[in-house]
Design a protein around this motif. Sequence first.
Motif, PDB file in Angstrom:
ATOM      1  N   GLN A 109     -48.401  31.956  -2.624  1.00  0.00           N
ATOM      2  CA  GLN A 109     -49.386  32.989  -2.942  1.00  0.00           C
ATOM      3  C   GLN A 109     -50.647  32.344  -3.532  1.00  0.00           C
ATOM      4  N   PRO A 127     -44.359  46.464  -5.290  1.00  0.00           N
ATOM      5  CA  PRO A 127     -45.542  46.486  -6.154  1.00  0.00           C
ATOM      6  C   PRO A 127     -45.643  45.202  -6.986  1.00  0.00           C
ATOM      7  N   ASN A 128     -46.762  45.026  -7.642  1.00  0.00           N
ATOM      8  CA  ASN A 128     -46.928  43.865  -8.525  1.00  0.00           C
ATOM      9  C   ASN A 128     -45.833  43.849  -9.570  1.00  0.00           C
ATOM     10  N   GLY A 129     -45.281  42.664  -9.798  1.00  0.00           N
ATOM     11  CA  GLY A 129     -44.276  42.517 -10.840  1.00  0.00           C
ATOM     12  C   GLY A 129     -42.872  42.892 -10.406  1.00  0.00           C
ATOM     13  N   SER A 130     -42.676  43.227  -9.124  1.00  0.00           N
ATOM     14  CA  SER A 130     -41.337  43.642  -8.675  1.00  0.00           C
ATOM     15  C   SER A 130     -40.416  42.454  -8.428  1.00  0.00           C
ATOM     16  N   GLY A 131     -40.981  41.241  -8.372  1.00  0.00           N
ATOM     17  CA  GLY A 131     -40.145  40.049  -8.211  1.00  0.00           C
ATOM     18  C   GLY A 131     -40.324  39.327  -6.884  1.00  0.00           C
ATOM     19  N   LYS A 132     -41.406  39.641  -6.168  1.00  0.00           N
ATOM     20  CA  LYS A 132     -41.629  39.042  -4.840  1.00  0.00           C
ATOM     21  C   LYS A 132     -41.792  37.527  -4.927  1.00  0.00           C
ATOM     22  N   SER A 133     -42.692  37.078  -5.810  1.00  0.00           N
ATOM     23  CA  SER A 133     -42.916  35.629  -5.917  1.00  0.00           C
ATOM     24  C   SER A 133     -41.703  34.932  -6.520  1.00  0.00           C
ATOM     25  N   THR A 134     -40.979  35.644  -7.376  1.00  0.00           N
ATOM     26  CA  THR A 134     -39.745  35.074  -7.938  1.00  0.00           C
ATOM     27  C   THR A 134     -38.763  34.787  -6.812  1.00  0.00           C
ATOM     28  N   ALA A 160     -35.945  33.906 -15.413  1.00  0.00           N
ATOM     29  CA  ALA A 160     -36.873  32.846 -15.815  1.00  0.00           C
ATOM     30  C   ALA A 160     -37.022  32.955 -17.322  1.00  0.00           C
ATOM     31  N   ASP A 161     -36.910  31.821 -17.998  1.00  0.00           N
ATOM     32  CA  ASP A 161     -36.977  31.821 -19.470  1.00  0.00           C
ATOM     33  C   ASP A 161     -36.042  32.857 -20.090  1.00  0.00           C
ATOM     34  N   TYR A 177     -36.796  28.893 -12.022  1.00  0.00           N
ATOM     35  CA  TYR A 177     -36.046  30.133 -11.786  1.00  0.00           C
ATOM     36  C   TYR A 177     -34.556  29.817 -11.649  1.00  0.00           C
ATOM     37  N   ILE A 202     -35.093  38.842 -13.687  1.00  0.00           N
ATOM     38  CA  ILE A 202     -36.167  39.348 -12.814  1.00  0.00           C
ATOM     39  C   ILE A 202     -35.583  39.943 -11.522  1.00  0.00           C
TER      40      ILE A 202
END
Length: 265
Positions: A102, A52-59, A28-29, A70, A33
């Motif tokens: 989410q 964990p947070n920031g691991s790329g789940k929502s991506t 992304a940008d 994306y 990710i």
Amino acid sequence: MNKPILVEDPEIDTPAHLLEINDLHVEADGVPILNGLSLSVEQGKVHVLMGPNGSGKSTLANTLLGNPAYQVTQGHILFKGEDITGLDTPARGARGLFLGFQHPEEIPGVSVLNFLRQSMAIRKGISDLSVLEVRMSLIEWTRRLGMDDRFTQRYLNEGFSGGEKKRNEILQMALMEPDLAVLDETDSGLDIDALRVVANGIHEVRNDRPQLGILLITHYQRILNHLSPDVVHILLDGRVVQTGGPDLAKQLEADGFDAFRAQVA
Ligand code: ADP
Ligand code: MG
């Protein structure tokens, strides 16, 4: 390891895997990710992706539904044996892929009823779906999900509590009759009662559609007390680093993500 599906093989009419993600790289940008993520989901199974947070789940969730923010730079997404990597969001929805967000967006001016009517029309491939037909389904499903059906007159997510938003995502899942539902942290921000209601909603939809595959994305173990997964995947830094049975979630709860990080390193 999972066997790859040969898309062009005429012998395979029912793909063993509903969803197959191969070596997916996403940015992304211009920022990478996902870094070579692979996993697959079979019909009728509940897979849980924990990270964990920031691991790329929502991506991953956004990429599966074709959010143009994306970019897939490498790898493929196969859905029911078809390569959907290049398809837009409506085309994916029409094929039976559903994403529960989410953070569901508030859309003032669009009622839950009208939103669902349009979404269901796209899914069913009908240009116009009668309001009556939608109402009938809504009456049935709000009852089964223990919701007040006046709710459907309200504007989508506007002023909804956290629990109402997530329940509304489950209602959409029920009405869209998907083949695969990707639920991104449907459990986050819910108190224990709302969590139970959402988990029961997922059970109710599965009872109705036993072939439904679910990819439940979470960073907590707690929804797994209400919903037993068939397969658990651990996501770290944009890659699945381990896949196993329900015990893997218990191990994660005991040891934390850092234990897995240490193993990988
Ligand atoms: P998770 O859902 O596991 O918490 P995300 O997929 O939301 O993780 O984010 C993973 C990483 O990618 C984070 O570092 C986040 O800042 C970054 N990221 C996510 N979306 C974007 C975006 N649209 N533009 C730039 N960076 C993004
Ligand atoms: Mg997220």
